[in-house]
Every structure is written in C-alpha cells, then in structure tokens.
Scaffold this motif. Structure first.
Motif, PDB file in Angstrom:
ATOM      1  N   ARG A  52      27.675 -11.900  64.387  1.00  0.00           N
ATOM      2  CA  ARG A  52      26.950 -13.117  64.784  1.00  0.00           C
ATOM      3  C   ARG A  52      27.714 -13.925  65.829  1.00  0.00           C
ATOM      4  O   ARG A  52      27.160 -14.826  66.448  1.00  0.00           O
ATOM      5  CB  ARG A  52      26.625 -13.958  63.572  1.00  0.00           C
ATOM      6  CG  ARG A  52      27.831 -14.376  62.778  1.00  0.00           C
ATOM      7  CD  ARG A  52      27.460 -14.988  61.475  1.00  0.00           C
ATOM      8  NE  ARG A  52      28.639 -15.222  60.676  1.00  0.00           N
ATOM      9  CZ  ARG A  52      28.786 -16.248  59.879  1.00  0.00           C
ATOM     10  NH1 ARG A  52      27.836 -17.127  59.771  1.00  0.00           N
ATOM     11  NH2 ARG A  52      29.870 -16.403  59.163  1.00  0.00           N
ATOM     12  N   TRP A  53      28.990 -13.608  66.004  1.00  0.00           N
ATOM     13  CA  TRP A  53      29.809 -14.378  66.946  1.00  0.00           C
ATOM     14  C   TRP A  53      29.677 -13.888  68.388  1.00  0.00           C
ATOM     15  O   TRP A  53      30.332 -14.402  69.290  1.00  0.00           O
ATOM     16  CB  TRP A  53      31.294 -14.335  66.539  1.00  0.00           C
ATOM     17  CG  TRP A  53      31.518 -15.091  65.267  1.00  0.00           C
ATOM     18  CD1 TRP A  53      31.657 -14.558  64.024  1.00  0.00           C
ATOM     19  CD2 TRP A  53      31.589 -16.508  65.096  1.00  0.00           C
ATOM     20  NE1 TRP A  53      31.811 -15.533  63.084  1.00  0.00           N
ATOM     21  CE2 TRP A  53      31.781 -16.758  63.720  1.00  0.00           C
ATOM     22  CE3 TRP A  53      31.493 -17.590  65.965  1.00  0.00           C
ATOM     23  CZ2 TRP A  53      31.886 -18.033  63.200  1.00  0.00           C
ATOM     24  CZ3 TRP A  53      31.607 -18.862  65.443  1.00  0.00           C
ATOM     25  CH2 TRP A  53      31.797 -19.074  64.082  1.00  0.00           C
ATOM     26  N   TRP A  54      28.792 -12.896  68.612  1.00  0.00           N
ATOM     27  CA  TRP A  54      28.625 -12.381  69.977  1.00  0.00           C
ATOM     28  C   TRP A  54      28.159 -13.502  70.928  1.00  0.00           C
ATOM     29  O   TRP A  54      28.439 -13.469  72.122  1.00  0.00           O
ATOM     30  CB  TRP A  54      27.609 -11.223  70.012  1.00  0.00           C
ATOM     31  CG  TRP A  54      26.198 -11.664  69.696  1.00  0.00           C
ATOM     32  CD1 TRP A  54      25.613 -11.744  68.473  1.00  0.00           C
ATOM     33  CD2 TRP A  54      25.220 -12.139  70.626  1.00  0.00           C
ATOM     34  NE1 TRP A  54      24.341 -12.236  68.561  1.00  0.00           N
ATOM     35  CE2 TRP A  54      24.065 -12.483  69.889  1.00  0.00           C
ATOM     36  CE3 TRP A  54      25.198 -12.312  72.011  1.00  0.00           C
ATOM     37  CZ2 TRP A  54      22.922 -12.980  70.468  1.00  0.00           C
ATOM     38  CZ3 TRP A  54      24.042 -12.808  72.599  1.00  0.00           C
ATOM     39  CH2 TRP A  54      22.920 -13.133  71.833  1.00  0.00           C
ATOM     40  N   ALA A  55      27.439 -14.495  70.339  1.00  0.00           N
ATOM     41  CA  ALA A  55      26.906 -15.596  71.161  1.00  0.00           C
ATOM     42  C   ALA A  55      28.036 -16.358  71.855  1.00  0.00           C
ATOM     43  O   ALA A  55      27.879 -16.827  72.991  1.00  0.00           O
ATOM     44  CB  ALA A  55      26.095 -16.537  70.290  1.00  0.00           C
ATOM     45  N   ILE A  56      29.173 -16.470  71.177  1.00  0.00           N
ATOM     46  CA  ILE A  56      30.314 -17.181  71.777  1.00  0.00           C
ATOM     47  C   ILE A  56      30.835 -16.385  72.976  1.00  0.00           C
ATOM     48  O   ILE A  56      31.147 -16.959  74.029  1.00  0.00           O
ATOM     49  CB  ILE A  56      31.444 -17.372  70.730  1.00  0.00           C
ATOM     50  CG1 ILE A  56      30.954 -18.204  69.557  1.00  0.00           C
ATOM     51  CG2 ILE A  56      32.688 -17.994  71.352  1.00  0.00           C
ATOM     52  CD1 ILE A  56      30.709 -19.658  69.862  1.00  0.00           C
ATOM     53  N   ILE A  57      30.904 -15.056  72.799  1.00  0.00           N
ATOM     54  CA  ILE A  57      31.372 -14.215  73.919  1.00  0.00           C
ATOM     55  C   ILE A  57      30.396 -14.336  75.084  1.00  0.00           C
ATOM     56  O   ILE A  57      30.795 -14.494  76.243  1.00  0.00           O
ATOM     57  CB  ILE A  57      31.533 -12.747  73.467  1.00  0.00           C
ATOM     58  CG1 ILE A  57      32.617 -12.680  72.393  1.00  0.00           C
ATOM     59  CG2 ILE A  57      31.883 -11.836  74.643  1.00  0.00           C
ATOM     60  CD1 ILE A  57      32.676 -11.409  71.617  1.00  0.00           C
ATOM     61  N   ASN A 110      22.536 -19.215  61.621  1.00  0.00           N
ATOM     62  CA  ASN A 110      24.002 -19.164  61.754  1.00  0.00           C
ATOM     63  C   ASN A 110      24.538 -20.541  62.168  1.00  0.00           C
ATOM     64  O   ASN A 110      24.845 -20.780  63.326  1.00  0.00           O
ATOM     65  CB  ASN A 110      24.433 -18.109  62.778  1.00  0.00           C
ATOM     66  CG  ASN A 110      24.046 -16.726  62.350  1.00  0.00           C
ATOM     67  OD1 ASN A 110      23.969 -16.441  61.162  1.00  0.00           O
ATOM     68  ND2 ASN A 110      23.783 -15.856  63.315  1.00  0.00           N
ATOM     69  N   TRP A 111      24.628 -21.433  61.211  1.00  0.00           N
ATOM     70  CA  TRP A 111      25.001 -22.818  61.520  1.00  0.00           C
ATOM     71  C   TRP A 111      26.391 -22.944  62.132  1.00  0.00           C
ATOM     72  O   TRP A 111      26.617 -23.756  63.009  1.00  0.00           O
ATOM     73  CB  TRP A 111      24.920 -23.675  60.243  1.00  0.00           C
ATOM     74  CG  TRP A 111      23.524 -23.710  59.717  1.00  0.00           C
ATOM     75  CD1 TRP A 111      23.008 -22.968  58.681  1.00  0.00           C
ATOM     76  CD2 TRP A 111      22.429 -24.461  60.242  1.00  0.00           C
ATOM     77  NE1 TRP A 111      21.669 -23.226  58.520  1.00  0.00           N
ATOM     78  CE2 TRP A 111      21.276 -24.152  59.473  1.00  0.00           C
ATOM     79  CE3 TRP A 111      22.290 -25.384  61.285  1.00  0.00           C
ATOM     80  CZ2 TRP A 111      20.033 -24.698  59.705  1.00  0.00           C
ATOM     81  CZ3 TRP A 111      21.045 -25.941  61.524  1.00  0.00           C
ATOM     82  CH2 TRP A 111      19.931 -25.605  60.739  1.00  0.00           C
ATOM     83  N   MET A 112      27.310 -22.140  61.620  1.00  0.00           N
ATOM     84  CA  MET A 112      28.682 -22.219  62.139  1.00  0.00           C
ATOM     85  C   MET A 112      28.719 -21.829  63.624  1.00  0.00           C
ATOM     86  O   MET A 112      29.423 -22.449  64.429  1.00  0.00           O
ATOM     87  CB  MET A 112      29.605 -21.284  61.344  1.00  0.00           C
ATOM     88  CG  MET A 112      29.933 -21.781  59.944  1.00  0.00           C
ATOM     89  SD  MET A 112      30.621 -23.430  59.939  1.00  0.00           S
ATOM     90  CE  MET A 112      32.260 -23.091  60.524  1.00  0.00           C
TER      91      MET A 112
END
Lengths: 316, 236
Positions: A52-57, A110-112
């Motif tokens: 789910r952290w791909w959005a940050i990349i 994905n709130w975080m």
C-alpha cells in the motif's frame, strides 16, 4: 493579502489545467485514459495488492520530476515575501497534485498512507524552497571526444556529464538481475526524447537526400557503443533470457528511429520544440507490451515518409 | 542609496565580476552598459538573489538588501503557460493602486490583456512584464534590456514612463542601444571585460559615446585589414 495571493495563484494553476485539457480535447483524453487503464489495469491491481506504500514512491517520483524541471521558482520568490509563505504555497500545490493518489488511498481505507501523503506533500513544499533551480551559465565542459555530428547527444551529455555517467554505470548493474537491464533500456528510450528535443537551426541541418536514414545509421553506431558492455554482461550472466534482451534492444532501436522520425516530421526552423510529443510517449508505453514494438515500428515507418516530405518541402 | 561593495562572482574558474563597486542614488535612473558577457545580467541576478552572493555586500539605506525590496525584469520574463495577460498582472501586483497602474500601462502599450500570453509576440511579452513590474511600489527596479523586441512607439512610451514615473525609486537599466540609455538616464556605469568600471554622469555622456565609437572604429579597422575586400563569387 498574502493568503489571497496564494488563492489567486492556486486558482490560476487550476484554470491552467482546465485550459490545457480544453486544448487537448476531452474525447481524446478519455480515449487516452481508457487505453492507459486498459494497458496497466492488471499491473495496477497487482501493485495495489503488493504494497500500500507504493503511493509514497509514486509521489516522490512525481515530486522530484517536477522539482527537476520547474522553472518558476525565481518568479515565485519575487511574489512571496519569505520562505514560509512560498513553502506553504508550494505545499498546497503539491497537495493538489497528489489528490488522485490521496482519493485512491481513501477509497482503499489506507488512512496511514493518506496521512503520509498529506505530510509528504506539505513537507515537500517547504523543502522545495531550499532547492534552488540551477541556472545554466555559458560555462560548460566540452567533451571533444564526441563529434559535433552527434550534437544532440553531445549537448545533453556535456550539460550533465556526471548524471550521464551514472546512467551508463547503472546499465553495468544489469548483471545482478535481468529486470535492471530492462529498466535501463526503458530509461534510455525515455531519455532519447530529451536528446532530440533540441531543434537545430535551418543552417545547422545540412539537408541532403536520404538525410534521415544517414542520421539514423550514425546514431545506431553511437547507441550500440553505449549499450555494448552492459548488453554483453547481461548476455553472459542471463543467457537464458537472450530473447528478452534482444527484444529490449529491438525496442531501443525502434525508439531511436521513432524519436528521430517524429522530430523531423514536425520540424520547423521557426520555433523550438518545447515538449516531448504525447503521441511519442504513447508509442513508448506501447513497446512495454510484448510485441508492441512492432506497432511502434510500423507507425514510425509511416511517419518516416511524412518526415522526408516535410524536410524536402523545407529544403529542396 | 543602493550600494554594491566588493562583489566578486565566478562560474567555476571563470571570473565574471571582480571586486565590483557601484552605487545607485534614490530617485535616479542609472544605466549599466557593456559588451556581451561582461556580467551585467549576472550582477542583476546577484542583486535579486537568484544567484547567491559569493563575496561582497549589497545594501539599501545601509541595511542588507532583501529580494522583496527589488523588482527584476529579466531579458526573457517568465510566464506560466495558458495564462492571460490580465491574470499575470493580478498575480504580480500587491495593491489596488498597483493594479490600476499596471492595467493603465498595459492599455497605453496596446496589450490585449484578455488574451493568453502564449499568443503574445516577444515584444508584447516584454511590454506585459514591464507594465506589471514597473507598477510595483518597490525601492529599486532593474530592467534588463527592456527595449529588446519592442516596437518603436512602445519604446518611446516605455522611455517616457521611466522618465516621468520613477518617483523616489531607483531604476537600473541595461541596453545595447546607447541612445535609449543616454536619453533617460541620470548616470551610466560602463563595465568592461577587464573588470574595469567607468562612471559617466549626464554631463559626460558625450565622452562615453566617443569612447565607444572609437573602440568600434578600431575594431572595424582591424576587421577590414584582416578580411579585405569581398570577391564576387555569384556573378558570372
């Protein structure tokens, strides 16, 4: 006063986006989006499932790409008094640009990630105030080893010699994994667009019959030279993926041919080309699909005749 | 008074400015002239802190100059794509009075303010930037080659505006057409490739003209001696 200035600028940026979309045409845009979604739907769904952290990349890639090329910093500095206000504006601007990612993550719950995206956008804005856009001076190191015949290649390498060297060195890492080689080739194909962005003046062109093919042949030589060592290394370490390596090389040379052809099909001595053609980008994306390079090649051959005709009408 | 003290600036090994000292009086129009590459634009960019100061100091009334004290109109002003002339003005100005002034200047200079700047010619872009920036109420304003690409009528209007609307500001301008400088400036600084600076007050403009004219004549003489008379290659 300053908050109204921020609002004015933000609304102008939104108006700009609307006007750009107006100029492209909404129907064409919808078709383009559908094609992109169609091509990447499976890749996207896999990506969403993997992490789910791909959005940050994705945000970081977007942030650094924009930072690298934005030329409005001096202008903005002259408008905003103090780093804080400028940082706040830039943060809001990046937040607006990140909205699609935030909405997607909100839908997924994905709130975080949403909080991290908002924080990154605002922090990015403030960091941006300290990243000064480098203004190129007339002083540059000339690389006499590269002949002036390859001026497109020469000028880009001379303007960023260390970055160019790093990109080439990245190719040498392909012995670690075949995927690195594929990424490197894709990077080179995308860079080709930047190489040929510069439009020479009418007098620099030295047109002659068969000009385009001669130029392509010349560039085949230098491209082969650049890719030789990484390709040999990849072939040695990943000989089982030989076909993939050859397809990647085919894509690279097709990309080179297409970029050259696109440049001269729209060549005019009257104005400099200011941006990479969106059609060229679509054909680059097409090459990612297995066999897609053939479609690109066919279209490039069709364009080749248009380019020849264009040059003949200008110079014959 | 705006003062530049001991400024040195280099691009790598190439020294552009060497211990430069200049001072600009309030309410005066001061010209900065010199050949291409002597460092005029570099100096302006340092003054606006687009380039960081390497050594020396810049002060306004004895205090360190801050970027918001100074307005800079570069040779190629920046405009966002898909932006109208009127929108540019609204973003640049800070007060209602400045907005009214900028719109008036734009009108006098025949600008189609409701059109997109993308459709403007080079001269029109220059005029738009001038209208907005010259309307700003800041202590100092730098105009880097404001006449380039601008039509003759507008050139005269710009000159007139600078002459009459400077008020208690300091206007610093550069141009490669000497008459556009000598017509409106109270004094002129001449920068040379050898990092020498000469100051000419209004009474001594004739000397500057003679100096530049003699330098050009000597170069032309050298040129004629080197290349000789042209031989006709096209006539049968």
């Amino acid at each position: 006063m300053m908050s109204s200035k921020i609002l004015q600028l933000l609304s102008l940026r939104l108006l700009q986006s609307k006007r750009i979309l107006d100029s492209v045409g909404y129907l064409l845009l919808i078709v383009f989006c559908l094609v992109i979604v169609g091509i990447f739907a499976s890749a996207l769904s896999n990506l969403l499932l993997i992490n789910r952290w791909w959005a940050i990349i994705a945000f970081l890639v977007m942030y650094f790409s924009i930072e690298r090329y934005r030329s409005d910093k001096s202008f903005l500095r002259s408008i905003f008094i103090g780093q804080c206000r400028l940082g706040f504006f830039l943060g809001l601007e990046y937040l607006l640009l990140t909205t699609p990612l935030i909405v997607a993550q909100l839908i997924l719950g994905n709130w975080m990630v949403v909080l991290a995206l908002i924080g990154s956008a605002l922090l990015g804005g403030f960091t941006s105030t300290y990243l000064k856009h480098e203004i190129k001076s007339g002083v540059k190191t000339e690389l006499s080893q590269i002949p002036l015949d390859y001026f497109e290649f020469k000028f880009v390498v001379e303007s960023a010699p260390y970055t160019s060297l790093c990109i080439w060195l990245f190719g040498l890492l392909s012995y670690l994994h075949i995927g690195l080689y594929l990424i490197w080739i894709l990077l080179l194909i995308m860079l080709l667009q930047t190489f040929f962005l510069f439009q020479e003046s009418r007098d620099m062109l030295h047109w002659h019959p068969n000009f385009l093919m001669t130029k392509f042949k010349k560039y085949i030589g230098i491209t082969s030279l650049v890719t030789l060592l990484p390709t040999i290394m990849t072939l040695v370490f990943h000989s089982d993926s030989m076909l993939i390596i050859f397809y990647a090389l085919f894509c690279l040379f097709t990309g080179l041919f297409m970029t050259l052809v696109f440049k001269y099909a729209s060549y005019t001595p009257l104005r400099p080309m200011s941006q990479v053609s969106s059609i060229a980008s679509v054909f680059i994306i097409l090459m990612i699909i297995p066999g897609g390079a053939i479609i690109t090649l066919v279209y490039a051959i069709f364009k080749y005749y248009k380019a020849e005709k264009n040059l003949k009408s200008l110079y014959a | 008074m705006l003062e530049i003290k001991n400024i040195t600036y280099s691009f790598g090994q190439h020294k552009i400015l060497d211990k430069l000292n200049l001072s600009f009086d309030i309410g005066k129009v001061v010209g900065v002239v010199g050949s291409n590459g002597v460092g005029k634009t570099t100096l302006f960019r340092i003054m606006c802190q687009i380039y960081s100061l390497q050594s020396g100091s810049i002060t306004l009334f004895g205090k360190k100059l801050i970027p918001t004290d100074i307005v800079f109109m570069p040779t190629e002003p920046f405009f966002y794509p898909f932006m109208k002339g009127s929108e540019y003005i609204k973003i640049v100005v800070n007060t209602k009075n400045e907005l009214e002034k900028a719109n008036l200047y734009g009108k006098i200079l025949d600008l189609p303010l409701n059109d997109l700047v993308d459709n403007y010619s080079t001269g029109m872009r220059k005029k738009l930037a001038f209208s907005a920036l010259f309307a700003l109420n800041k202590p100092a304003i730098i105009l880097d080659e404001p006449y380039n690409g601008v039509d003759l009528d507008s050139n005269e209007i710009i000159k007139h505006l600078i002459r009459t609307q400077t008020g208690d500001r300091t206007v610093i301008l550069s141009s490669h057409i000497l008459s556009t400088i000598t017509d409106i400036c109270h004094s002129v600084y001449h920068l040379t490739e050898n990092h020498e600076v000469s100051y000419y007050s209004q009474d001594h403009f004739r000397e500057l003209e003679e100096y530049l004219s003699n330098a050009t004549k000597s170069k032309l003489k050298q040129l004629d001696t080197s290349i000789g008379e042209p031989k006709s290659e096209f006539q049968q």
